[in-house]
Every structure is written in structure tokens, then in C-alpha cells.
Design a protein around this motif. Structure first.
Motif, PDB file in Angstrom:
ATOM      1  N   ARG A  42       0.839  -1.206   0.000  1.00 50.29           N
ATOM      2  CA  ARG A  42       0.000   0.000   0.000  1.00 50.29           C
ATOM      3  C   ARG A  42       0.872   1.254   0.000  1.00 50.29           C
ATOM      4  O   ARG A  42       0.568   2.230  -0.690  1.00 50.29           O
ATOM      5  CB  ARG A  42      -0.929  -0.003   1.215  1.00 50.29           C
ATOM      6  N   ALA A  43       1.946   1.231   0.785  1.00 49.87           N
ATOM      7  CA  ALA A  43       2.859   2.384   0.812  1.00 49.87           C
ATOM      8  C   ALA A  43       3.493   2.600  -0.552  1.00 49.87           C
ATOM      9  O   ALA A  43       3.670   3.738  -1.006  1.00 49.87           O
ATOM     10  CB  ALA A  43       3.940   2.173   1.870  1.00 49.87           C
ATOM     11  N   GLU A  65       8.399   0.835   9.783  1.00 51.56           N
ATOM     12  CA  GLU A  65       8.681   2.002   8.939  1.00 51.56           C
ATOM     13  C   GLU A  65       9.484   3.012   9.742  1.00 51.56           C
ATOM     14  O   GLU A  65       9.072   3.427  10.820  1.00 51.56           O
ATOM     15  CB  GLU A  65       7.368   2.628   8.461  1.00 51.56           C
ATOM     16  N   SER A  68       2.671   6.615   5.467  1.00 53.42           N
ATOM     17  CA  SER A  68       1.562   5.704   5.202  1.00 53.42           C
ATOM     18  C   SER A  68       0.386   5.927   6.140  1.00 53.42           C
ATOM     19  O   SER A  68      -0.771   5.729   5.761  1.00 53.42           O
ATOM     20  CB  SER A  68       2.039   4.261   5.312  1.00 53.42           C
ATOM     21  N   GLU A 112      -2.288   8.178   4.821  1.00 56.09           N
ATOM     22  CA  GLU A 112      -3.094   7.534   3.778  1.00 56.09           C
ATOM     23  C   GLU A 112      -4.088   6.546   4.384  1.00 56.09           C
ATOM     24  O   GLU A 112      -5.205   6.396   3.885  1.00 56.09           O
ATOM     25  CB  GLU A 112      -2.190   6.837   2.766  1.00 56.09           C
ATOM     26  N   TYR A 113      -3.698   5.856   5.441  1.00 58.67           N
ATOM     27  CA  TYR A 113      -4.634   4.962   6.118  1.00 58.67           C
ATOM     28  C   TYR A 113      -5.859   5.746   6.591  1.00 58.67           C
ATOM     29  O   TYR A 113      -7.007   5.306   6.428  1.00 58.67           O
ATOM     30  CB  TYR A 113      -3.977   4.304   7.336  1.00 58.67           C
ATOM     31  N   HIS A 116       3.593  -1.568  11.245  1.00 57.87           N
ATOM     32  CA  HIS A 116       2.349  -1.831  10.526  1.00 57.87           C
ATOM     33  C   HIS A 116       2.147  -3.347  10.552  1.00 57.87           C
ATOM     34  O   HIS A 116       2.962  -4.095  10.011  1.00 57.87           O
ATOM     35  CB  HIS A 116       2.449  -1.353   9.083  1.00 57.87           C
TER      36      HIS A 116
END
Length: 277
Positions: free
Chosen positions: A11-12, A88, A96, A99-100, A237
Motif C-alpha cells: 500500500r505504501a 517504517e 503511510s 493515507e490509512y 504496521h
């Protein structure tokens, strides 16, 4: 059909590819033509549901002339994209995590010691960022980013947010008493939003799994859930189903120990009175 992935790294990687494309002013179909892939495939790569090969990522980055540092970061993400969990190395829950928040349909946030970032006032946030010895300009920048995050709570597509906060977070005075009072008043106001559930876990609740530390559990409409844990110098994560299930059970346990929403609001008002505000 390729197996859907959507790990934290994939996703990242997708977030980074999309951000680079937007920064270059390229449409999805335009970039797809440049790198000779189907637009649907590129869309899957940008959403993180499928993972391109490292050489394909290199081709895309070359076509967009991505600068070397970001290029190296995205290539590393591509190399390890199928690993389920990820540490991370970035500070202050950026990258990220943002964005989550934008993509999630719901989140559960447990914070034992501090007011959750989404509900912090600018003054409270500045005390936190300033304590790290950062230049004033950087403190102001991070504070602006933190305040902009509130849009997910008040915008058109509102995030359903369940906040569990420890009593200590409400009694720990950050900055001067007026800063803390302003923060508590903001919590009372935010809790009036229909999409926010704010509940206090009393300090005398005995042992519970939340004593191990804060976490955020994100649920998504069409992607697997992710658990985010913020550390001093990085963020974890967690994607493995077993791990996510454990954190969901922990959240359920703490919810059972928390005051009701009404009693939580009354408790915050009591702390305000104790502050003389």
C-alpha cells in the motif's frame, strides 16, 4: 487471476507511485501508455492490491523522473512488498499513516498517555513537537499537518472513529493549564460529532492489554485491516490476521472497561473543573 496482496508495504508503494504520478501531472491512462501496461493493472499497483516486479517499478519511476532518494525508497518497498508486517522508519506518524486515515472506513484508537493526534489542538500539538528540540519552523509545519488530518472527521466522507483514551492522558498537563483546558474543551466538542465515539478508560481498571501501549486499528471497505503502532523513531504496521485479531480483542476488552460516552464527557468536565477552568 493474481492474488490480492494489500500488505502495508504494497500500500505504501502504491501511495508513493500515485503521489509521483500526480506530482508529474500524469493521468492513469497516460502513464499506463508510457510504461506499456494496462490501466487496470496500474490501478491495482497504486492501490496496493497487486505488486509490480522491482524492474517494473524502476521503469515507472524512470518514466516519471522520480528523484533518487524517493526512487530508492520505492524500490525497497517493491522488493519487500509481500512481507506481511513492516517497521517504517519515519517519525510523528506521517507517510503511510496519513493515507490509512484517508482510505479507512473505520478506526479504533487507543491512547493511554496522550490525547490522540486527530483530536489534538494546535497548542497541545506544538508542546509535543517542541519537546523534541525541533526548529520552530518544523514544529509549525508538523502542527499544520496534524490539524489538516481533522478533515477525515468533518469532510464529506467522514471516518467512523472510536477513541479510547486513558485517564492519565486527560490528567497529564502538557504546556500550561490553559493549553490543557483548551484541549479538554476541544475533546468535549469533538465528541458531539456523530462519527466519533470518545470513551475514557479509568486508571483503576486493573490490568488490561492496553497497558502495553497505544495502537490504531484501521478497517477498510475493500482491503484487509491494518494495525498501526507508533514508536519514538518509527512505526509498525501489522497485517497478519492473527496479530490483527489480537488487537481487535484488546480493543473490545478496553471498551468493556471504559466509561460510557456520557460518563466520559462528564469525567472530562470534572477534570476541567479541577484545573480551575
Amino acid at each position: 487471476m493474481a492474488t490480492l496482496v494489500a500488505t502495508p508495504r504494497s500500500r505504501a508503494l502504491g501511495f508513493g507511485l500515485r503521489a509521483a504520478r500526480v506530482a508529474r501531472g500524469l493521468g492513469l491512462r497516460e502513464l499506463a501508455r508510457l510504461v506499456d501496461v494496462a490501466p487496470q493493472v496500474l490501478s491495482h499497483w497504486e492501490s496496493g492490491t497487486r505488486v509490480p516486479r522491482v524492474e517494473q517499478v524502476g521503469l515507472i519511476l524512470g518514466a516519471m523522473r522520480v528523484e533518487p532518494v524517493e526512487r530508492g525508497r520505492l524500490l525497497e518497498l517493491a522488493e519487500y512488498a509481500k512481507e506481511p508486517n513492516w517497521l517504517e522508519r519515519t517519525s510523528f506518524a506521517l507517510g503511510s499513516y496519513l493515507e490509512y486515515e484517508r482510505a479507512a472506513s473505520a478506526m479504533v484508537n487507543w491512547e493511554p498517555h496522550l490525547v490522540p493526534g486527530l483530536l489534538q489542538t494546535s497548542e497541545y500539538a506544538q508542546v509535543i513537537f517542541g519537546s523534541h528540540g525541533l526548529p520552530r519552523q518544523e514544529v509549525d509545519r508538523l502542527t499544520r499537518i496534524r490539524l489538516r488530518r481533522r478533515e477525515v472527521l468533518t469532510g464529506r466522507h467522514r471516518l467512523s472513529c472510536s477513541v479510547l483514551v486513558g485517564e492519565e492522558a486527560l490528567r497529564r498537563t502538557l504546556g500550561d493549564p490553559e493549553t490543557m483546558a483548551g484541549q479538554l474543551r476541544h475533546l468535549v466538542q469533538a465528541a458531539r460529532l456523530e462519527n466519533i465515539s470518545l470513551r475514557v478508560v479509568p486508571s483503576d481498571s486493573g490490568y488490561h492489554p492496553g497497558l502495553k501501549g497505544s495502537f490504531v486499528l484501521f478497517d477498510f471497505a475493500q482491503l484487509p485491516p491494518v494495525v498501526h503502532i507508533e514508536h519514538l523513531r518509527g512505526n509498525s504496521h501489522l497485517y497478519d490476521r492473527e496479530y490483527v485479531t489480537d488487537y481487535r480483542v484488546a480493543a473490545t476488552t478496553m471498551t468493556s472497561l471504559a466509561l460510557t460516552e456520557l460518563d466520559s464527557h462528564r469525567f472530562i468536565q470534572t477534570v476541567l473543573v479541577e484545573l480551575g477552568r
